[in-house]
Design a protein around this motif. Structure first.
Motif, PDB file in Angstrom:
ATOM      1  N   THR A   1       0.861  -1.180   0.000  1.00 57.50           N
ATOM      2  CA  THR A   1       0.000   0.000   0.000  1.00 57.50           C
ATOM      3  C   THR A   1       0.902   1.235   0.000  1.00 57.50           C
ATOM      4  O   THR A   1       2.098   1.135   0.294  1.00 57.50           O
ATOM      5  CB  THR A   1      -0.872   0.033   1.271  1.00 57.50           C
ATOM      6  OG1 THR A   1       0.009   0.107   2.400  1.00 57.50           O
ATOM      7  CG2 THR A   1      -1.744  -1.195   1.373  1.00 57.50           C
TER       8      THR A   1
ATOM      9  N   ALA B   1      -7.149   0.938   1.470  1.00 52.78           N
ATOM     10  CA  ALA B   1      -5.702   0.809   1.628  1.00 52.78           C
ATOM     11  C   ALA B   1      -4.915   1.781   0.750  1.00 52.78           C
ATOM     12  O   ALA B   1      -3.769   2.081   1.038  1.00 52.78           O
ATOM     13  CB  ALA B   1      -5.290  -0.615   1.321  1.00 52.78           C
ATOM     14  N   ASP B   2      -5.541   2.309  -0.316  1.00 52.23           N
ATOM     15  CA  ASP B   2      -4.802   3.228  -1.182  1.00 52.23           C
ATOM     16  C   ASP B   2      -4.860   4.674  -0.712  1.00 52.23           C
ATOM     17  O   ASP B   2      -4.171   5.533  -1.229  1.00 52.23           O
ATOM     18  CB  ASP B   2      -5.348   3.160  -2.618  1.00 52.23           C
ATOM     19  CG  ASP B   2      -4.932   1.856  -3.287  1.00 52.23           C
ATOM     20  OD1 ASP B   2      -3.909   1.284  -2.858  1.00 52.23           O
ATOM     21  OD2 ASP B   2      -5.642   1.409  -4.208  1.00 52.23           O
TER      22      ASP B   2
END
Ligand SMILES: [Zn+2]
Ligand SMILES: [Zn+2]
Length: 365
Positions: free
Chosen positions: A217, A353-354
């Motif tokens: 990530t 997660a990004d």
């Protein structure tokens, strides 16, 4: 003025063009907001989970992670000039308890404090706000692109210092300089708070491991760049067993089951500092006997940490400078998206997660 309004417990937020501009009173400063960070607290308030409008109002201006520029200085104010970059603290003390009377409203004992953008006081997702100098921290020009991180960083500073103070208590009986090497720290969760904790601990010379439930990530990439070992524990905590135990654990995940599991990763004389807010209704079985027995036999400490006062913002500013020196553009990359204020809905919805930190900005600011 334009602002983002919420009316908890009714879910949702709305964009208004005609919120009343705050009145500049003697002794205060008018600040034009440049940027506002969005976090889980904002998301919870927009979902209607908590949040309280100011007394006598039905809605609240959202936003607590802020960065702005002084527009106007009220009568009798010294130390601030038009054009100064500033960040404002969030909590305002009850005015009655010993802690609030000593500039430590983060430790308020009556619970009758207010918080801008959260509880009883309008926040910063607006064109401007008015505040007194005691709650403002001046930001140097060189940090203006990352100063919006100061509020979440202040929360981290308090939690880390709490752990370090406790560890240094244990150090006192040992001879200074005899400790066998750098302390080992575990950071739990790699959202903005966990990530910033990893960076603060690295900057302070700790050997750091960070855990979450993802691979590759933006956060894990930044942590790796800073020398933190990142481990995905989606399949269970046994993945970190080879790392041994840690003197300091900073938790920023808000999972109560995990919090209890973390005791197993805590070394003798270790300190576990919790910053994630678990859901109040969570109940589950725990090996209480084993955990508490070890805590006693190994002098382990668990502490909770919330909010931060002005001193921690100042510590945070020193660390932002240090991050730059150590890792160049890394701190700027914590801000994974900037959006105009009118897109607050998308910004609040953005998670996953990004996304590390989404920041709202006035177009043209
Ligand atoms: Zn926040
Ligand atoms: Zn108080």
């Amino acid at each position: 003025m334009r602002a983002v309004l919420v009316s908890p417990p009714t879910p949702g937020a709305k964009w208004v063009e005609d919120a009343p501009s705050p009145v500049l009173t003697p002794g205060s400063v008018r600040v034009g907001v440049l940027e506002c960070g969005v976090c889980g607290t904002d998301r919870d308030i927009v979902s209607g989970l908590y949040g309280t409008p100011p007394q006598g109002q039905t809605s609240l201006i959202l936003g607590h992670e802020n960065f702005g520029r002084v527009r106007e200085v009220g009568e009798g104010v010294s130390g601030f000039r038009v054009g100064d970059y500033v960040v404002a603290t969030v909590r305002r003390g009850c005015g009655r308890c010993h802690m609030c009377q000593n500039n430590s409203s983060d430790l308020c004992e009556t619970g009758e404090f207010t918080e801008r953008g959260i509880r009883g006081r309008d926040g910063y997702m607006a064109e401007e706000y008015v505040e007194t100098p005691e709650y403002l921290v001046k930001v140097p020009r060189s940090l203006r692109d990352i100063a919006v991180l100061m509020e979440p960083l202040s929360v981290v500073e308090k939690a880390v210092l709490m752990g370090e103070r406790q560890i240094s208590l244990w150090e006192r009986p040992a001879r200074v300089g005899t400790h066998p090497g750098p302390y080992r720290a575990l950071v739990v969760g790699t959202g903005a708070v966990g990530l910033l904790a990893g960076l603060v601990l690295r900057a302070e010379g700790y050997d750091v491991v960070a855990i979450d439930r993802h691979d590759d990530t933006p956060a894990s990439e930044l942590l790796t760049r800073a020398g933190v070992r990142h481990i995905n524990v989606a399949e269970g905590m046994q993945k970190i067993a080879p790392e041994g135990r840690f003197q300091l654990i900073v938790e920023a995940a808000g999972s109560p089951q995990l919090d209890f599991e973390l005791f197993r990763s805590l070394s003798p004389n270790g300190v576990l500092v919790l910053t994630g807010i678990p859901p109040a209704g969570a109940t589950f079985p725990v090996s209480a006997g084993e955990i508490l027995r070890t805590a006693v036999l190994e002098n382990q400490v668990m502490a909770g940490s919330v909010n931060a006062n002005r001193d921690y913002f100042l510590r945070g500013m020193r660390h932002l400078r240090r991050f730059r020196k150590l890792w160049g553009d890394l701190p700027g990359r914590i801000i994974t998206a900037r959006r105009p204020f009118s897109e607050f809905g998308e910004a609040v919805a953005a998670k996953g997660a990004d996304t590390i930190k989404t920041v709202l900005t006035w177009s043209g600011a």
